[in-house]
Design a protein around this motif. Structure first.
Motif, PDB file in Angstrom:
ATOM      1  N   LEU A 147      22.447 -12.478  18.440  1.00  0.00           N
ATOM      2  CA  LEU A 147      21.614 -12.180  19.608  1.00  0.00           C
ATOM      3  C   LEU A 147      20.338 -11.440  19.249  1.00  0.00           C
ATOM      4  N   LEU A 148      20.313 -10.859  18.052  1.00  0.00           N
ATOM      5  CA  LEU A 148      19.129 -10.143  17.574  1.00  0.00           C
ATOM      6  C   LEU A 148      18.692 -10.702  16.239  1.00  0.00           C
ATOM      7  N   GLU A 149      17.396 -10.754  16.075  1.00  0.00           N
ATOM      8  CA  GLU A 149      16.775 -11.062  14.791  1.00  0.00           C
ATOM      9  C   GLU A 149      16.431  -9.700  14.183  1.00  0.00           C
ATOM     10  N   THR A 150      16.643  -9.541  12.890  1.00  0.00           N
ATOM     11  CA  THR A 150      16.351  -8.264  12.241  1.00  0.00           C
ATOM     12  C   THR A 150      15.419  -8.479  11.057  1.00  0.00           C
ATOM     13  N   ALA A 151      14.651  -7.459  10.745  1.00  0.00           N
ATOM     14  CA  ALA A 151      13.740  -7.503   9.598  1.00  0.00           C
ATOM     15  C   ALA A 151      13.437  -6.074   9.172  1.00  0.00           C
ATOM     16  N   TRP A 152      12.957  -5.952   7.942  1.00  0.00           N
ATOM     17  CA  TRP A 152      12.492  -4.659   7.457  1.00  0.00           C
ATOM     18  C   TRP A 152      10.990  -4.560   7.672  1.00  0.00           C
ATOM     19  N   GLU A 153      10.518  -3.393   7.986  1.00  0.00           N
ATOM     20  CA  GLU A 153       9.100  -3.120   8.138  1.00  0.00           C
ATOM     21  C   GLU A 153       8.381  -3.542   6.851  1.00  0.00           C
ATOM     22  N   ALA A 154       7.352  -4.361   6.985  1.00  0.00           N
ATOM     23  CA  ALA A 154       6.659  -4.924   5.824  1.00  0.00           C
ATOM     24  C   ALA A 154       5.866  -3.872   5.041  1.00  0.00           C
ATOM     25  N   GLU A 155       5.103  -3.049   5.726  1.00  0.00           N
ATOM     26  CA  GLU A 155       4.258  -2.069   5.050  1.00  0.00           C
ATOM     27  C   GLU A 155       4.406  -0.695   5.711  1.00  0.00           C
ATOM     28  N   PRO A 156       5.431   0.056   5.298  1.00  0.00           N
ATOM     29  CA  PRO A 156       5.587   1.392   5.889  1.00  0.00           C
ATOM     30  C   PRO A 156       4.458   2.316   5.448  1.00  0.00           C
ATOM     31  N   PRO A 157       4.140   3.296   6.263  1.00  0.00           N
ATOM     32  CA  PRO A 157       3.124   4.274   5.862  1.00  0.00           C
ATOM     33  C   PRO A 157       3.554   4.988   4.573  1.00  0.00           C
ATOM     34  N   PRO A 158       2.594   5.412   3.769  1.00  0.00           N
ATOM     35  CA  PRO A 158       2.938   6.128   2.527  1.00  0.00           C
ATOM     36  C   PRO A 158       3.810   7.344   2.806  1.00  0.00           C
ATOM     37  N   GLY A 159       4.814   7.526   1.972  1.00  0.00           N
ATOM     38  CA  GLY A 159       5.687   8.680   2.098  1.00  0.00           C
ATOM     39  C   GLY A 159       6.843   8.506   3.063  1.00  0.00           C
ATOM     40  N   ARG A 160       6.953   7.338   3.694  1.00  0.00           N
ATOM     41  CA  ARG A 160       8.046   7.090   4.628  1.00  0.00           C
ATOM     42  C   ARG A 160       8.743   5.798   4.242  1.00  0.00           C
ATOM     43  N   PRO A 161      10.071   5.779   4.245  1.00  0.00           N
ATOM     44  CA  PRO A 161      10.767   4.537   3.892  1.00  0.00           C
ATOM     45  C   PRO A 161      10.585   3.467   4.966  1.00  0.00           C
ATOM     46  N   ALA A 162      10.783   2.218   4.586  1.00  0.00           N
ATOM     47  CA  ALA A 162      10.699   1.107   5.541  1.00  0.00           C
ATOM     48  C   ALA A 162      11.790   1.261   6.595  1.00  0.00           C
ATOM     49  N   LEU A 222      15.147  -4.746  25.384  1.00  0.00           N
ATOM     50  CA  LEU A 222      14.570  -5.716  24.446  1.00  0.00           C
ATOM     51  C   LEU A 222      14.019  -6.930  25.187  1.00  0.00           C
ATOM     52  N   ALA A 223      14.642  -7.310  26.305  1.00  0.00           N
ATOM     53  CA  ALA A 223      14.203  -8.485  27.070  1.00  0.00           C
ATOM     54  C   ALA A 223      12.893  -8.252  27.813  1.00  0.00           C
ATOM     55  N   THR A 233       9.491 -10.829  22.382  1.00  0.00           N
ATOM     56  CA  THR A 233       8.887 -11.195  21.097  1.00  0.00           C
ATOM     57  C   THR A 233       8.391  -9.986  20.311  1.00  0.00           C
ATOM     58  N   THR A 234       8.509  -8.794  20.897  1.00  0.00           N
ATOM     59  CA  THR A 234       8.051  -7.571  20.253  1.00  0.00           C
ATOM     60  C   THR A 234       9.156  -6.988  19.378  1.00  0.00           C
ATOM     61  N   TRP A 235       8.809  -6.653  18.149  1.00  0.00           N
ATOM     62  CA  TRP A 235       9.756  -5.993  17.242  1.00  0.00           C
ATOM     63  C   TRP A 235       9.899  -4.552  17.681  1.00  0.00           C
ATOM     64  N   ARG A 236      11.143  -4.040  17.717  1.00  0.00           N
ATOM     65  CA  ARG A 236      11.421  -2.660  18.118  1.00  0.00           C
ATOM     66  C   ARG A 236      12.207  -1.941  17.030  1.00  0.00           C
ATOM     67  N   TYR A 237      11.992  -0.650  16.928  1.00  0.00           N
ATOM     68  CA  TYR A 237      12.759   0.205  16.024  1.00  0.00           C
ATOM     69  C   TYR A 237      13.972   0.736  16.775  1.00  0.00           C
ATOM     70  N   GLY A 238      15.053   0.976  16.068  1.00  0.00           N
ATOM     71  CA  GLY A 238      16.235   1.553  16.692  1.00  0.00           C
ATOM     72  C   GLY A 238      15.944   2.910  17.305  1.00  0.00           C
ATOM     73  N   HIS A 285      14.073  -0.549   9.873  1.00  0.00           N
ATOM     74  CA  HIS A 285      14.631  -1.809  10.318  1.00  0.00           C
ATOM     75  C   HIS A 285      14.057  -2.133  11.696  1.00  0.00           C
ATOM     76  N   LEU A 286      13.724  -3.391  11.935  1.00  0.00           N
ATOM     77  CA  LEU A 286      13.154  -3.844  13.199  1.00  0.00           C
ATOM     78  C   LEU A 286      14.103  -4.823  13.872  1.00  0.00           C
ATOM     79  N   TYR A 287      14.055  -4.870  15.202  1.00  0.00           N
ATOM     80  CA  TYR A 287      14.944  -5.732  15.984  1.00  0.00           C
ATOM     81  C   TYR A 287      14.162  -6.428  17.093  1.00  0.00           C
ATOM     82  N   ARG A 288      14.551  -7.681  17.377  1.00  0.00           N
ATOM     83  CA  ARG A 288      14.059  -8.376  18.566  1.00  0.00           C
ATOM     84  C   ARG A 288      15.073  -9.450  18.932  1.00  0.00           C
TER      85      ARG A 288
END
Length: 110
Positions: free
Chosen positions: A54-69, A18-19, A23-28, A71-74
């Motif tokens: 130590l990590l900031e987390t967020a949900w993907e804002a606009e997932p592609p159609p047919g796929r759930p959002a 991650l380091a 500043t880049t969001w990463r998927y698990g 979780h993102l980490y940085r």
């Protein structure tokens, strides 16, 4: 009294990955592939790091159609500092313990 524990080699590898681009969001799942760590180990590590601030987390804002959002980490600022400290400590303890191939990290003999 809180007991301080030394981070596991896998936790240090996650922090280092991650380091590389803090500043880049990463998927698990992306981290699992990069580090060759199974999801059953990766997600508890990510949850612990997030719980410790130590990590900031967020949900993907606009997932592609047919796929759930997803979780993102940085890393947070504290996470970046911790990654630097953990990396230096791991290097001091076992200088030949890491082998880097691109973004892939392997831990041996730790």
């Amino acid at each position: 009294m809180t007991r301080l524990r030394r981070p596991s080699p896998q936790t240090i590898a996650v922090l280092q990955a991650l380091a590389e681009e803090p500043t880049t969001w990463r998927y698990g799942y992306e981290l699992c592939q990069m580090l060759d760590v199974k999801a059953g180990s990766m997600y508890p590590i990510l949850i612990r790091l997030a719980d410790r601030g130590l990590l900031e987390t967020a949900w993907e804002a606009e997932p592609p159609p047919g796929r759930p959002a997803r979780h993102l980490y940085r890393l947070t600022r504290e996470g970046i500092a911790t990654a630097e400290t953990a990396s230096a400590t791991a290097t001091d303890a076992a200088p030949a313990a890491t082998e880097r191939k691109g973004l892939r990290v392997r831990w041996e003999g730790v």
